[in-house]
Design a protein around this motif. Structure first.
Motif: not given
Ligand SMILES: [Zn+2]
Length: 264
Positions: A180, A119, A44-45, A36, A175
């Motif tokens: 985010e 996510w 992160t997701d 990321h 992304h």
């Molecule tokens: Zn992400």
């Protein structure tokens, strides 16, 4: 019995049995281990899917199953592709088998209210198929599953204006970019190296994809759009709307059976 924890893996089996007996639901957060950019963690997701699950678990009486921390192959136009160190992915068959087995096991145990909380853009459809196949194996279970494959798909124009002051470029390039980064600054600021955030883009971003992956589909940083304008304030605004929409979806589609059929 008071609910000691919402984390399924930290509960004892009698506690899980008690939860199933009162028709508690279960969230399965699904993310990825994926680059990321220079400033956000690989998880992160997974973190955002898990945070979203916990945000409404208490009020809707849901448990949170261990997250699925690996996702389907990162695609260059929506995740930077597989060429970055750290990005560790599953092929579609593995992901589908994993999700189908976990959903099937939870349904087998008696959970009737489930939600897949995803996510990672690339997981969509594969997790739908996995849930479909799991339910097909349990036709008389009475279980219902909410597929929250893209929980930020319908943010209001007001929130989009706050999140993207210089214009919204599309969810595919969000992304490691503005949204985010803002959400992570709001929820987990200790994991953001914000002074390394950049604004970036691939040289080409056509409507189609190409294999083998062309080099100019991949920005060097792994950030697919603008990250430097992010802030915790923007993250808070977006998060509150995402949580409200998720709460409403789950409450509408998989509310406890006792509410649907009083006295039964
Ligand atoms: Zn992400």
């Amino acid at each position: 019995m008071a609910q000691r924890t919402r984390t399924l893996s930290e509960m004892t089996w009698p506690e899980v049995e008690e939860a199933i007996g009162r028709d508690a639901g279960v969230f399965i957060p699904i993310g990825a281990t994926e680059q990321h950019g220079y400033h956000l963690p690989l998880a992160t997701d997974t973190i955002l899917a898990t945070e979203l699950s916990y945000a409404v678990a208490d009020e809707l009486d849901f448990l949170v199953a261990p997250p699925i921390e690996y996702g389907y192959r990162s695609r260059p136009l929506s995740g930077g592709g597989q060429g970055f160190v750290g990005t560790t992915s599953l092929n579609a068959r593995t992901l589908m088998s994993l999700v189908e087995d976990v959903v099937g096991a939870l349904v087998d145990q008696g959970f009737k209210r489930l939600a897949l909380v995803n996510w990672h853009f690339e997981n969509q459809n594969f997790i739908y198929e996995a849930a479909y196949l799991a339910l097909e194996r349990h036709p008389d279970s009475g279980a219902r599953i909410v597929l929250a494959e893209h929980p930020f798909a319908e943010l209001s124009q007001e929130t989009l204006d706050v999140l993207f002051p210089s214009g919204f470029a599309g969810w595919d390039v969000e992304h490691a970019a503005g949204m985010e980064t803002s959400l992570m600054l709001h929820l987990r600021p200790e994991l953001v190296i914000f002074d390394r955030a950049v604004d970036d883009a691939s040289e080409r971003h056509p409507w189609y994809d190409v294999l083998p992956v062309p080099d100019d589909f991949v920005p060097e940083s792994g950030t697919l759009w603008k990250a430097t304008q992010a802030s915790d304030r923007q993250g808070k605004v977006a998060w509150e709307e995402i949580v409200a929409q998720f709460r409403s979806a789950v409450a509408t589609e998989v509310s406890p059976a006792k509410d649907k059929a009083p006295g039964v």
